[in-house]
Design a protein around this motif. Structure first.
Motif, PDB file in Angstrom:
ATOM      1  N   LEU A  86       4.137  60.172 -14.222  1.00  0.00           N
ATOM      2  CA  LEU A  86       4.934  59.202 -14.189  1.00  0.00           C
ATOM      3  C   LEU A  86       4.589  58.344 -15.561  1.00  0.00           C
ATOM      4  CD1 LEU A  86       5.096  57.919 -10.667  1.00  0.00           C
ATOM      5  CD2 LEU A  86       6.625  59.208 -12.046  1.00  0.00           C
ATOM      6  N   GLU A  87       5.101  57.102 -15.792  1.00  0.00           N
ATOM      7  CA  GLU A  87       4.857  56.290 -17.044  1.00  0.00           C
ATOM      8  C   GLU A  87       3.422  56.077 -17.445  1.00  0.00           C
ATOM      9  OE1 GLU A  87       6.256  52.018 -17.125  1.00  0.00           O
ATOM     10  OE2 GLU A  87       7.562  53.097 -18.693  1.00  0.00           O
ATOM     11  N   GLN A  88       2.653  55.521 -16.995  1.00  0.00           N
ATOM     12  CA  GLN A  88       1.453  55.408 -17.155  1.00  0.00           C
ATOM     13  C   GLN A  88       0.496  55.682 -15.820  1.00  0.00           C
ATOM     14  OE1 GLN A  88       0.974  51.352 -18.826  1.00  0.00           O
ATOM     15  NE2 GLN A  88       2.000  52.017 -20.692  1.00  0.00           N
ATOM     16  N   ASP A  89       0.842  56.404 -15.037  1.00  0.00           N
ATOM     17  CA  ASP A  89       0.243  56.899 -13.985  1.00  0.00           C
ATOM     18  C   ASP A  89       0.645  58.246 -13.284  1.00  0.00           C
ATOM     19  OD1 ASP A  89      -1.185  56.537 -11.308  1.00  0.00           O
ATOM     20  OD2 ASP A  89       0.011  54.980 -10.684  1.00  0.00           O
ATOM     21  N   THR A  90      -0.075  58.669 -12.592  1.00  0.00           N
ATOM     22  CA  THR A  90       0.275  60.175 -12.020  1.00  0.00           C
ATOM     23  C   THR A  90       0.537  59.965 -10.473  1.00  0.00           C
ATOM     24  OG1 THR A  90      -1.084  61.047 -13.554  1.00  0.00           O
ATOM     25  CG2 THR A  90      -0.451  62.440 -11.787  1.00  0.00           C
ATOM     26  N   LEU A  91       1.575  60.623  -9.827  1.00  0.00           N
ATOM     27  CA  LEU A  91       1.647  60.541  -8.446  1.00  0.00           C
ATOM     28  C   LEU A  91       1.159  62.013  -7.970  1.00  0.00           C
ATOM     29  CD1 LEU A  91       3.262  59.707  -6.117  1.00  0.00           C
ATOM     30  CD2 LEU A  91       5.456  60.850  -6.681  1.00  0.00           C
ATOM     31  N   TYR A  92       0.218  62.000  -7.059  1.00  0.00           N
ATOM     32  CA  TYR A  92      -0.256  63.075  -6.339  1.00  0.00           C
ATOM     33  C   TYR A  92       0.448  63.327  -4.929  1.00  0.00           C
ATOM     34  CZ  TYR A  92      -3.638  62.495  -9.884  1.00  0.00           C
ATOM     35  OH  TYR A  92      -4.657  62.092 -11.294  1.00  0.00           O
ATOM     36  N   VAL A  93       0.535  64.637  -4.744  1.00  0.00           N
ATOM     37  CA  VAL A  93       1.085  65.024  -3.634  1.00  0.00           C
ATOM     38  C   VAL A  93       0.388  66.221  -2.837  1.00  0.00           C
ATOM     39  CG1 VAL A  93       3.019  65.918  -2.160  1.00  0.00           C
ATOM     40  CG2 VAL A  93       3.345  64.120  -4.319  1.00  0.00           C
ATOM     41  N   ASN A  94       0.028  66.092  -1.640  1.00  0.00           N
ATOM     42  CA  ASN A  94      -0.878  67.179  -0.869  1.00  0.00           C
ATOM     43  C   ASN A  94       0.270  67.572   0.119  1.00  0.00           C
ATOM     44  OD1 ASN A  94      -3.302  67.378  -2.026  1.00  0.00           O
ATOM     45  ND2 ASN A  94      -3.931  65.303  -1.289  1.00  0.00           N
ATOM     46  N   ALA A  95       0.127  68.999   0.601  1.00  0.00           N
ATOM     47  CA  ALA A  95       0.847  69.460   1.500  1.00  0.00           C
ATOM     48  C   ALA A  95       0.216  70.938   2.093  1.00  0.00           C
ATOM     49  CB  ALA A  95       2.437  69.635   1.002  1.00  0.00           C
ATOM     50  N   ASP A  96       0.908  71.254   2.929  1.00  0.00           N
ATOM     51  CA  ASP A  96       0.437  72.859   3.230  1.00  0.00           C
ATOM     52  C   ASP A  96       1.106  73.939   2.572  1.00  0.00           C
ATOM     53  OD1 ASP A  96      -0.989  71.682   5.370  1.00  0.00           O
ATOM     54  OD2 ASP A  96       0.398  72.168   7.171  1.00  0.00           O
ATOM     55  N   LYS A  97       2.335  73.443   1.981  1.00  0.00           N
ATOM     56  CA  LYS A  97       3.154  74.351   1.332  1.00  0.00           C
ATOM     57  C   LYS A  97       3.996  73.656   0.315  1.00  0.00           C
ATOM     58  CE  LYS A  97       5.250  77.996   3.109  1.00  0.00           C
ATOM     59  NZ  LYS A  97       6.211  78.886   3.802  1.00  0.00           N
ATOM     60  N   PHE A  98       4.198  74.180  -0.975  1.00  0.00           N
ATOM     61  CA  PHE A  98       5.179  73.510  -1.986  1.00  0.00           C
ATOM     62  C   PHE A  98       6.280  74.867  -2.150  1.00  0.00           C
ATOM     63  CE2 PHE A  98       1.792  70.764  -2.605  1.00  0.00           C
ATOM     64  CZ  PHE A  98       2.402  69.325  -2.705  1.00  0.00           C
ATOM     65  N   ILE A  99       7.155  74.328  -2.245  1.00  0.00           N
ATOM     66  CA  ILE A  99       8.325  75.534  -2.799  1.00  0.00           C
ATOM     67  C   ILE A  99       9.126  74.950  -3.957  1.00  0.00           C
ATOM     68  CG2 ILE A  99      10.568  76.799  -2.359  1.00  0.00           C
ATOM     69  CD1 ILE A  99       9.356  76.836   0.778  1.00  0.00           C
ATOM     70  N   SER A 100       9.138  75.625  -5.034  1.00  0.00           N
ATOM     71  CA  SER A 100       9.883  75.198  -6.201  1.00  0.00           C
ATOM     72  C   SER A 100      11.075  76.207  -6.223  1.00  0.00           C
ATOM     73  CB  SER A 100       9.195  75.243  -7.630  1.00  0.00           C
ATOM     74  OG  SER A 100       9.832  74.971  -8.710  1.00  0.00           O
ATOM     75  N   ASN A 101      12.102  75.570  -6.406  1.00  0.00           N
ATOM     76  CA  ASN A 101      13.430  76.313  -6.292  1.00  0.00           C
ATOM     77  C   ASN A 101      14.533  75.727  -7.297  1.00  0.00           C
ATOM     78  OD1 ASN A 101      15.901  77.561  -5.723  1.00  0.00           O
ATOM     79  ND2 ASN A 101      15.512  77.225  -3.264  1.00  0.00           N
ATOM     80  N   GLN A 102      15.239  76.592  -8.072  1.00  0.00           N
ATOM     81  CA  GLN A 102      16.306  76.343  -8.910  1.00  0.00           C
ATOM     82  C   GLN A 102      17.405  77.134  -8.559  1.00  0.00           C
ATOM     83  OE1 GLN A 102      15.208  76.473 -12.979  1.00  0.00           O
ATOM     84  NE2 GLN A 102      17.350  76.222 -13.682  1.00  0.00           N
ATOM     85  N   LYS A 103      18.613  76.401  -8.375  1.00  0.00           N
ATOM     86  CA  LYS A 103      19.928  77.126  -7.988  1.00  0.00           C
ATOM     87  C   LYS A 103      20.972  76.334  -8.688  1.00  0.00           C
ATOM     88  CE  LYS A 103      19.273  79.179  -3.606  1.00  0.00           C
ATOM     89  NZ  LYS A 103      19.859  79.323  -2.192  1.00  0.00           N
ATOM     90  N   ASP A 104      21.718  77.046  -9.567  1.00  0.00           N
ATOM     91  CA  ASP A 104      23.098  76.380 -10.083  1.00  0.00           C
ATOM     92  C   ASP A 104      22.762  75.418 -10.944  1.00  0.00           C
ATOM     93  OD1 ASP A 104      24.815  78.279  -8.710  1.00  0.00           O
ATOM     94  OD2 ASP A 104      24.581  76.999  -7.056  1.00  0.00           O
ATOM     95  N   GLY A 105      21.650  75.559 -11.832  1.00  0.00           N
ATOM     96  CA  GLY A 105      21.083  74.565 -12.823  1.00  0.00           C
ATOM     97  C   GLY A 105      20.253  73.259 -11.969  1.00  0.00           C
TER      98      GLY A 105
END
Length: 190
Positions: A86-105
């Motif tokens: 982010l601007e002058q910081d970082t957002l950290y996220v923990n989880a059991d699973k991440f899914i990155s998906n791209q459909k129709d742009g």
């Protein structure tokens, strides 16, 4: 790139090791071992996995990443960690699973089970999370709770609008509750 690997021209299967990485126009993928089956359009990265979306300034670390080319889908598991710059910081996220998906742009990132988020001025947890990269909306589902300064905020779902690397607005819907610690008035004799 790799320092050790092979490609079978008959089966169209390849495996790369030792400083192995793959770059595309928008992504960098690193791992101790990279595997790709051209016929199945399936790839896998194992151990010390790093996926960097250079266009969106998003990095995901994990122990295993699986790539499904037809679906334009990547699943990251084995202690994954997501970083959003982010601007002058970082957002950290923990989880059991991440899914990155791209459909129709439309690009989106999903996080499932035991989700926790941390930023310098914000902490939270929920069961699942959706980050729509295309419209910059982060949404927390299933008993979300966040802490900002001295406030504790809960709702059925929490949405954050992120603009120019900052959290611009927060939407609580439905059933929001905001709790703040208030010092009791002092009793003075008199």
């Amino acid at each position: 790139y790799c320092e050790n690997g092979w490609y079978n021209t008959k089966t169209n299967i390849s495996q790369f090791q030792n400083n192995a990485y793959i770059t595309t126009e928008d992504y960098l993928l690193e791992g101790d071992s990279l595997f790709y089956n051209k016929e199945l359009k399936y790839g896998k990265a194992m151990k010390n996995v790093v996926v960097i979306d250079t266009a969106e300034q998003i990095t995901i670390f994990g122990g295993l990443a699986e790539y499904f080319e037809e679906e334009k889908l990547v699943e990251i598991t084995d202690k994954p960690l997501l970083e959003i710059t982010l601007e002058q910081d970082t957002l950290y996220v923990n989880a059991d699973k991440f899914i990155s998906n791209q459909k129709d742009g439309v690009k989106k990132m999903l996080a499932y089970k035991n989700v926790s988020i941390f930023k310098t001025d914000l902490q939270g947890k929920c069961d699942s999370l959706r980050y729509s990269i295309s419209d910059s909306i982060l949404e927390m589902y299933n008993k979300p709770i966040i802490w900002i300064d001295e406030l504790q905020i809960t709702s059925d779902s929490l949405q954050f609008l992120i603009q120019h690397g900052r959290i611009k607005r927060m939407f609580l819907k439905p059933n929001p509750i905001i709790i703040s610690k208030v010092e009791p008035p002092s009793c003075q004799p008199g």
